[in-house]
Motif scaffolding. Structure first.
Motif, PDB file in Angstrom:
ATOM      1  N   UNK A 120       0.815  -1.173   0.236  1.00  0.00           N
ATOM      2  CA  UNK A 120      -0.024   0.170  -0.035  1.00  0.00           C
ATOM      3  C   UNK A 120       1.008   1.266  -0.042  1.00  0.00           C
ATOM      4  N   UNK A 121       0.339   2.329  -0.686  1.00  0.00           N
ATOM      5  CA  UNK A 121       1.109   3.357  -0.962  1.00  0.00           C
ATOM      6  C   UNK A 121       1.117   4.206   0.488  1.00  0.00           C
ATOM      7  N   UNK A 122       2.538   4.769   0.757  1.00  0.00           N
ATOM      8  CA  UNK A 122       2.617   5.523   1.858  1.00  0.00           C
ATOM      9  C   UNK A 122       3.360   6.853   1.759  1.00  0.00           C
ATOM     10  N   UNK A 123       4.178   6.930   0.769  1.00  0.00           N
ATOM     11  CA  UNK A 123       5.121   7.983   0.638  1.00  0.00           C
ATOM     12  C   UNK A 123       5.061   8.202  -1.012  1.00  0.00           C
ATOM     13  N   UNK A 124       5.808   9.509  -1.179  1.00  0.00           N
ATOM     14  CA  UNK A 124       5.628   9.908  -2.713  1.00  0.00           C
ATOM     15  C   UNK A 124       6.991  10.290  -3.061  1.00  0.00           C
ATOM     16  N   UNK A 125       7.282   9.877  -4.392  1.00  0.00           N
ATOM     17  CA  UNK A 125       8.724  10.135  -4.972  1.00  0.00           C
ATOM     18  C   UNK A 125       8.601  10.569  -6.290  1.00  0.00           C
ATOM     19  N   UNK A 126       9.191  11.667  -6.652  1.00  0.00           N
ATOM     20  CA  UNK A 126       9.282  11.912  -8.128  1.00  0.00           C
ATOM     21  C   UNK A 126      10.583  11.811  -8.667  1.00  0.00           C
ATOM     22  N   UNK A 127      10.545  11.138  -9.599  1.00  0.00           N
ATOM     23  CA  UNK A 127      12.085  10.790 -10.348  1.00  0.00           C
ATOM     24  C   UNK A 127      12.302  11.253 -11.671  1.00  0.00           C
ATOM     25  N   UNK A 128      13.507  11.476 -12.174  1.00  0.00           N
ATOM     26  CA  UNK A 128      13.614  12.138 -13.358  1.00  0.00           C
ATOM     27  C   UNK A 128      15.190  12.115 -13.501  1.00  0.00           C
ATOM     28  N   UNK A 151      11.656  -0.491  -7.513  1.00  0.00           N
ATOM     29  CA  UNK A 151      11.751  -0.992  -6.044  1.00  0.00           C
ATOM     30  C   UNK A 151      10.995   0.083  -5.003  1.00  0.00           C
ATOM     31  N   UNK A 152      10.732   1.088  -5.317  1.00  0.00           N
ATOM     32  CA  UNK A 152       9.912   2.017  -4.425  1.00  0.00           C
ATOM     33  C   UNK A 152       8.760   1.565  -4.602  1.00  0.00           C
ATOM     34  N   UNK A 153       8.127   1.084  -5.690  1.00  0.00           N
ATOM     35  CA  UNK A 153       6.498   0.894  -5.738  1.00  0.00           C
ATOM     36  C   UNK A 153       6.353  -0.195  -5.066  1.00  0.00           C
ATOM     37  N   UNK A 154       7.304  -1.129  -4.965  1.00  0.00           N
ATOM     38  CA  UNK A 154       7.362  -2.604  -4.248  1.00  0.00           C
ATOM     39  C   UNK A 154       7.348  -2.333  -2.792  1.00  0.00           C
ATOM     40  N   UNK A 155       8.058  -1.302  -2.617  1.00  0.00           N
ATOM     41  CA  UNK A 155       8.068  -0.993  -1.061  1.00  0.00           C
ATOM     42  C   UNK A 155       6.873   0.166  -0.306  1.00  0.00           C
ATOM     43  N   UNK A 156       6.027   0.385  -1.354  1.00  0.00           N
ATOM     44  CA  UNK A 156       4.654   1.104  -0.917  1.00  0.00           C
ATOM     45  C   UNK A 156       4.892   2.588  -1.309  1.00  0.00           C
ATOM     46  N   UNK A 157       5.649   3.031  -1.997  1.00  0.00           N
ATOM     47  CA  UNK A 157       5.849   4.337  -2.505  1.00  0.00           C
ATOM     48  C   UNK A 157       4.725   4.730  -3.796  1.00  0.00           C
ATOM     49  N   UNK A 158       4.211   5.730  -3.564  1.00  0.00           N
ATOM     50  CA  UNK A 158       3.586   6.290  -4.830  1.00  0.00           C
ATOM     51  C   UNK A 158       4.495   7.109  -5.444  1.00  0.00           C
ATOM     52  N   UNK A 159       4.766   6.632  -6.851  1.00  0.00           N
ATOM     53  CA  UNK A 159       5.872   7.234  -7.814  1.00  0.00           C
ATOM     54  C   UNK A 159       5.398   7.702  -8.957  1.00  0.00           C
ATOM     55  N   UNK A 160       6.048   9.117  -9.251  1.00  0.00           N
ATOM     56  CA  UNK A 160       5.846   9.483 -10.750  1.00  0.00           C
ATOM     57  C   UNK A 160       7.404   9.607 -11.264  1.00  0.00           C
ATOM     58  N   UNK A 161       7.633   8.859 -12.546  1.00  0.00           N
ATOM     59  CA  UNK A 161       8.805   8.857 -13.087  1.00  0.00           C
ATOM     60  C   UNK A 161       8.533   9.622 -14.463  1.00  0.00           C
ATOM     61  N   UNK A 162       9.385  10.925 -14.395  1.00  0.00           N
ATOM     62  CA  UNK A 162       9.308  11.731 -15.567  1.00  0.00           C
ATOM     63  C   UNK A 162      10.268  11.389 -16.521  1.00  0.00           C
ATOM     64  N   UNK A 163      11.146  10.575 -16.371  1.00  0.00           N
ATOM     65  CA  UNK A 163      11.973   9.889 -17.533  1.00  0.00           C
ATOM     66  C   UNK A 163      13.075  10.851 -17.830  1.00  0.00           C
ATOM     67  N   UNK A 164      13.614  10.669 -18.930  1.00  0.00           N
ATOM     68  CA  UNK A 164      14.879  11.375 -19.327  1.00  0.00           C
ATOM     69  C   UNK A 164      14.790  12.776 -19.687  1.00  0.00           C
ATOM     70  N   UNK A 165      15.952  13.592 -19.594  1.00  0.00           N
ATOM     71  CA  UNK A 165      16.310  15.023 -20.125  1.00  0.00           C
ATOM     72  C   UNK A 165      15.217  16.066 -19.385  1.00  0.00           C
ATOM     73  N   UNK A 166      14.775  16.174 -18.244  1.00  0.00           N
ATOM     74  CA  UNK A 166      13.756  16.945 -17.986  1.00  0.00           C
ATOM     75  C   UNK A 166      14.284  18.371 -17.494  1.00  0.00           C
ATOM     76  N   UNK A 167      14.308  19.558 -18.147  1.00  0.00           N
ATOM     77  CA  UNK A 167      14.599  20.899 -17.891  1.00  0.00           C
ATOM     78  C   UNK A 167      14.237  21.295 -16.510  1.00  0.00           C
TER      79      UNK A 167
END
Length: 225
Positions: free
Chosen positions: A86-94, A111-127
């Motif tokens: 179940x999701x407990x924390x938030x992480x933004x990745x890029x 890995x973060x999703x497996x451990x219950x994090x809500x994740x947004x992955x914004x991918x490559x080369x983010x200004x």
């Protein structure tokens, strides 16, 4: 020796763009009892082998792109098969602007999703302006940055400084294989966390989750933290 041969075999399959053979090697590895972290390390080592072959002019840029796309598919298939808490924390990745190698943060996101994090992955080369806007709108607990090219380190310093000075004050975590050969501490503050390997990140993640669980328990008992 056996592991090295398996890494080379996986690299060959990725370079061939053979998703079925690549997945079969991963499936066998999983059946042998290896963890998610082991699987990510296995894939990472195969991609390092591919990078080495590219540096030695044994393969072309097109070959490397095909291998990356194949690895991306295998990663997605593996992550969809994993149980998530179940999701407990938030992480933004890029990746910072100019950084196109995104497979590392995809592994971290898994890995973060497996451990219950809500994740947004914004991918490559983010200004940077778009990164700051996303942080402002979504208010993550942790912002994970990825960089693998030395000439981008001055930009990394700008990203960290801007993010840590935001009112939201998220924790900044930097993942980079450059940490194996370079001291990046000057790129961040004393609060910045630098991670050089998927296992090191897993260790941090487990410690963080353990501390959070302890805090939740104390709050449930009516204690102040």
């Amino acid at each position: 020796m056996v592991y090295s041969r398996n890494v080379a075999a996986l690299a060959d399959c990725l370079l061939e763009g053979d998703v079925q053979k690549s997945w079969l090697l991963i499936a066998i590895y999983i059946e042998e009892g290896h963890s998610s972290t082991d699987v990510y390390t296995f894939l990472t080592e195969a991609m390092y082998e591919i990078g080495k072959r590219w540096q030695e002019n044994k393969i072309s840029v097109a070959d490397e792109h095909l291998a990356t796309a194949t690895c991306d598919y295998v990663l997605t298939r593996f992550q969809l098969s994993q149980h998530q808490l179940l999701q407990r924390h938030r992480a933004l990745l890029f990746c910072i602007e100019g950084e196109e190698h995104y497979l590392g943060i995809k592994m971290i996101a898994g890995l973060m999703r497996e451990q219950g994090w809500e994740v947004k992955n914004l991918g490559a080369s983010l200004p940077l302006p778009f990164a700051l806007k996303s942080i402002e709108r979504w208010d993550p607990d942790v912002v994970c940055l990825s960089v693998s090219q030395v000439h981008l380190l001055p930009d990394l310093q700008k990203y960290i400084a801007e993010i840590e000075n935001m009112p939201q004050s998220p924790l900044v975590l930097v993942g980079s294989w450059l940490l194996n050969t370079h001291d990046l501490s000057a790129s961040g503050s004393s609060k910045t966390i630098f991670i050089n390997h998927i296992q090191a990140f897993k260790d941090w993640l487990l410690i963080n989750n353990k501390e959070s669980s302890k805090q939740d328990k104390m709050l449930a008992m009516g204690e102040e933290i």
